[in-house]
Design a protein around this motif. Structure first.
Motif, PDB file in Angstrom:
ATOM      1  N   VAL A   1       0.846  -1.200   0.000  1.00  0.00           N
ATOM      2  CA  VAL A   1       0.000   0.000   0.000  1.00  0.00           C
ATOM      3  C   VAL A   1       0.878   1.244   0.000  1.00  0.00           C
ATOM      4  O   VAL A   1       0.652   2.182  -0.783  1.00  0.00           O
ATOM      5  CB  VAL A   1      -0.945   0.008   1.220  1.00  0.00           C
TER       6      VAL A   1
ATOM      7  N   ASP B   1       3.958   1.516  -0.976  1.00  0.00           N
ATOM      8  CA  ASP B   1       4.649   1.608  -2.271  1.00  0.00           C
ATOM      9  C   ASP B   1       3.716   2.193  -3.331  1.00  0.00           C
ATOM     10  O   ASP B   1       4.121   3.033  -4.151  1.00  0.00           O
ATOM     11  CB  ASP B   1       5.132   0.227  -2.717  1.00  0.00           C
ATOM     12  N   GLY B   2       2.456   1.754  -3.307  1.00  0.00           N
ATOM     13  CA  GLY B   2       1.488   2.272  -4.261  1.00  0.00           C
ATOM     14  C   GLY B   2       1.231   3.754  -4.070  1.00  0.00           C
ATOM     15  O   GLY B   2       1.104   4.508  -5.045  1.00  0.00           O
ATOM     16  N   ILE B   3       1.164   4.186  -2.816  1.00  0.00           N
ATOM     17  CA  ILE B   3       0.975   5.609  -2.521  1.00  0.00           C
ATOM     18  C   ILE B   3       2.165   6.421  -3.028  1.00  0.00           C
ATOM     19  O   ILE B   3       1.996   7.479  -3.662  1.00  0.00           O
ATOM     20  CB  ILE B   3       0.789   5.819  -1.002  1.00  0.00           C
TER      21      ILE B   3
ATOM     22  N   ASP C   1       4.228   5.710  -5.400  1.00  0.00           N
ATOM     23  CA  ASP C   1       4.215   5.754  -6.865  1.00  0.00           C
ATOM     24  C   ASP C   1       3.208   6.785  -7.377  1.00  0.00           C
ATOM     25  O   ASP C   1       3.370   7.335  -8.470  1.00  0.00           O
ATOM     26  CB  ASP C   1       3.849   4.376  -7.434  1.00  0.00           C
ATOM     27  N   LEU C   2       2.190   7.046  -6.585  1.00  0.00           N
ATOM     28  CA  LEU C   2       1.125   7.958  -6.991  1.00  0.00           C
ATOM     29  C   LEU C   2       1.466   9.430  -6.724  1.00  0.00           C
ATOM     30  O   LEU C   2       0.837  10.329  -7.305  1.00  0.00           O
ATOM     31  CB  LEU C   2      -0.158   7.584  -6.238  1.00  0.00           C
TER      32      LEU C   2
ATOM     33  N   SER D   1      -7.701   6.186  -7.751  1.00  0.00           N
ATOM     34  CA  SER D   1      -6.289   5.798  -7.649  1.00  0.00           C
ATOM     35  C   SER D   1      -5.909   5.479  -6.207  1.00  0.00           C
ATOM     36  O   SER D   1      -5.191   4.509  -5.936  1.00  0.00           O
ATOM     37  CB  SER D   1      -5.402   6.918  -8.185  1.00  0.00           C
ATOM     38  N   LEU D   2      -6.389   6.289  -5.256  1.00  0.00           N
ATOM     39  CA  LEU D   2      -6.123   6.017  -3.845  1.00  0.00           C
ATOM     40  C   LEU D   2      -6.737   4.681  -3.427  1.00  0.00           C
ATOM     41  O   LEU D   2      -6.106   3.888  -2.721  1.00  0.00           O
ATOM     42  CB  LEU D   2      -6.685   7.141  -2.970  1.00  0.00           C
TER      43      LEU D   2
ATOM     44  N   GLU E   1      -7.371   2.125  -5.283  1.00  0.00           N
ATOM     45  CA  GLU E   1      -6.670   0.995  -5.924  1.00  0.00           C
ATOM     46  C   GLU E   1      -5.387   0.623  -5.187  1.00  0.00           C
ATOM     47  O   GLU E   1      -4.929  -0.522  -5.282  1.00  0.00           O
ATOM     48  CB  GLU E   1      -6.384   1.336  -7.382  1.00  0.00           C
ATOM     49  N   THR E   2      -4.786   1.553  -4.455  1.00  0.00           N
ATOM     50  CA  THR E   2      -3.592   1.213  -3.669  1.00  0.00           C
ATOM     51  C   THR E   2      -3.947   0.391  -2.432  1.00  0.00           C
ATOM     52  O   THR E   2      -3.074  -0.209  -1.812  1.00  0.00           O
ATOM     53  CB  THR E   2      -2.855   2.482  -3.189  1.00  0.00           C
TER      54      THR E   2
ATOM     55  N   PHE F   1      -5.466   1.955   0.123  1.00  0.00           N
ATOM     56  CA  PHE F   1      -5.368   2.914   1.222  1.00  0.00           C
ATOM     57  C   PHE F   1      -6.600   2.912   2.113  1.00  0.00           C
ATOM     58  O   PHE F   1      -6.494   2.866   3.348  1.00  0.00           O
ATOM     59  CB  PHE F   1      -5.128   4.327   0.679  1.00  0.00           C
TER      60      PHE F   1
ATOM     61  N   ALA G   1       1.061   6.845   5.353  1.00  0.00           N
ATOM     62  CA  ALA G   1       0.487   7.049   4.020  1.00  0.00           C
ATOM     63  C   ALA G   1      -0.148   8.422   3.909  1.00  0.00           C
ATOM     64  O   ALA G   1       0.008   9.125   2.892  1.00  0.00           O
ATOM     65  CB  ALA G   1      -0.539   5.958   3.720  1.00  0.00           C
TER      66      ALA G   1
END
Length: 388
Positions: free
Chosen positions: A4, A6-8, A10-11, A35-36, A38-39, A41, A63
């Motif tokens: 999660v 890492d996804g944040i 990247d965003l 987008s949030l 999908e991570t 979050f 996050a």
């Protein structure tokens, strides 16, 4: 949980690029919220039985800080909407089922100031009124509203509760025209004589005692932390994030800036600028490190099954308001050190400055209330406040 975060991260470049557009629109875009989501979050503080992660609060707050460092409005909405999944986990099971049984990605907004009228009726309550500052309400289909149940004829005392309503029971009025946090879409919620069953209410007294109905289905340590500890840090952390974003933007700008008043001298070589940036960095670090230490201690104790000592709970609130204060001081110092060009619309430093000050006026950030509670505790005086 690392996935999660890492996804944040990247965003973040996308959120940074959208920051001015978000402010101009006065609301987060559907793309940003998607987008949030999908991570993962929004699932961080959600019960596992409804597809949540029941993460450590520090994962959630880390996050939030990252998001707010890219866009203050996005960080604010993410935090206050994200923390509602934790609060719903404290409600009676039927309330949780109402929201998540058919869609575990359902989101809630809130407005806790008890500005409406609550009338007790058979099986629940009638709710009428207007509630302001419901951040992210355009991306939610339920709302959490604060209300006071008047004293009963049987002598029962007044009770401050949260009332959970579906979007069919309220309307949203677009009134959000502000100088800061402009992109949060914190509009008004209007309710006209809606019925709220008893099971869709939660007493703040129960949250203060850390004994809530939802703990029967959600027995994990995450749901044994005081509401005042989790919610207050969900407000302060975005402001720490905004200060972090202001710091990053200021350092990058100052490395390239040439001071016109000193004929070609680079601003980065000015010893006064160096001192100011060091002071700002120290304030931001102090705010964040205290938050981390307190939240770790809270979680360690509830995980071990140990009752939370009141001095710790008071320290949490003390450090929360101090964290906001330190972050605002850092943002002010950075803004003052940025020169006249920082005033231009679209520059990050002035947006972070406005957003941080807008976040500061949230009621949970009033320092006198929290610091007075801490002082009363130190002096052995009685405490009668549910927000501790």
């Amino acid at each position: 949980m690392d996935a999660v975060l890492d996804g944040i991260r990247d965003l973040l470049p996308v959120l940074r690029e959208r920051a001015q557009e978000t402010e101009d629109r006065r609301v987060l875009s559907a793309e940003t919220v998607k987008s949030l989501a999908e991570t993962g979050f929004f699932r961080l503080l959600q019960p596992t039985r409804f597809g949540g992660l029941e993460a450590h609060p520090l994962t959630f707050l880390t996050a939030v800080r990252e998001i707010a460092s890219a866009c203050g409005s996005t960080g604010w909405v993410a935090s206050v909407v994200g923390v509602h999944n934790w609060q719903l986990g404290l409600f009676p099971d039927q309330a949780q089922q109402d929201v998540w049984a058919s869609d575990t990605s359902t989101r809630m907004s809130s407005s806790y100031a008890p500005t409406g009228k609550i009338t007790a009726v058979e099986g629940g309550y009638r709710v009428t009124g207007r509630w302001s500052f419901s951040s992210g309400c355009d991306h939610a289909t339920w709302v959490l509203l604060g209300g006071i149940i008047p004293p009963g004829e049987d002598g029962s005392p007044a009770d401050f509760r949260t009332f959970l309503l579906p979007i069919s029971d309220y309307t949203i009025e677009d009134v959000w025209h502000t100088v800061g946090l402009r992109g949060t879409g914190s509009n008004d919620i209007v309710v006209d004589n809606a019925f709220v069953p008893e099971y869709r209410t939660l007493s703040f007294n129960d949250t203060a005692r850390c004994i809530c109905p939802g703990q029967e289905q959600n027995p994990g340590p995450l749901y044994k932390i005081p509401y005042a500890s989790i919610f207050s840090y969900a407000i302060t952390t975005p402001i720490i994030g905004m200060a972090t974003g202001a710091y990053q933007a200021h350092v990058e700008y100052t490395r390239k800036r040439v001071r016109a008043s000193y004929v070609g001298v680079k601003a980065a070589e000015d010893p006064h600028s160096q001192v100011r940036v060091a002071e700002a960095a120290g304030d931001i670090d102090s705010a964040w490190l205290a938050l981390q230490a307190n939240m770790r201690e809270l979680m360690d104790l509830v995980t071990a099954g140990t009752k939370l000592p009141m001095p710790l709970r008071l320290r949490v609130r003390r450090d929360q308001v101090r964290g906001t204060e330190l972050s605002i001081r850092a943002v002010d110092r950075l803004f003052e050190n940025s020169g006249g060009r920082a005033l231009a619309v679209g520059t990050p430093i002035q947006r972070f400055w406005r957003d941080a000050h807008a976040g500061r006026v949230h009621a949970i950030n009033d320092p006198e209330r929290a610091l007075s509670m801490f002082g009363r505790g130190e002096f052995g005086l009685p405490l009668n406040d549910a927000m501790v």
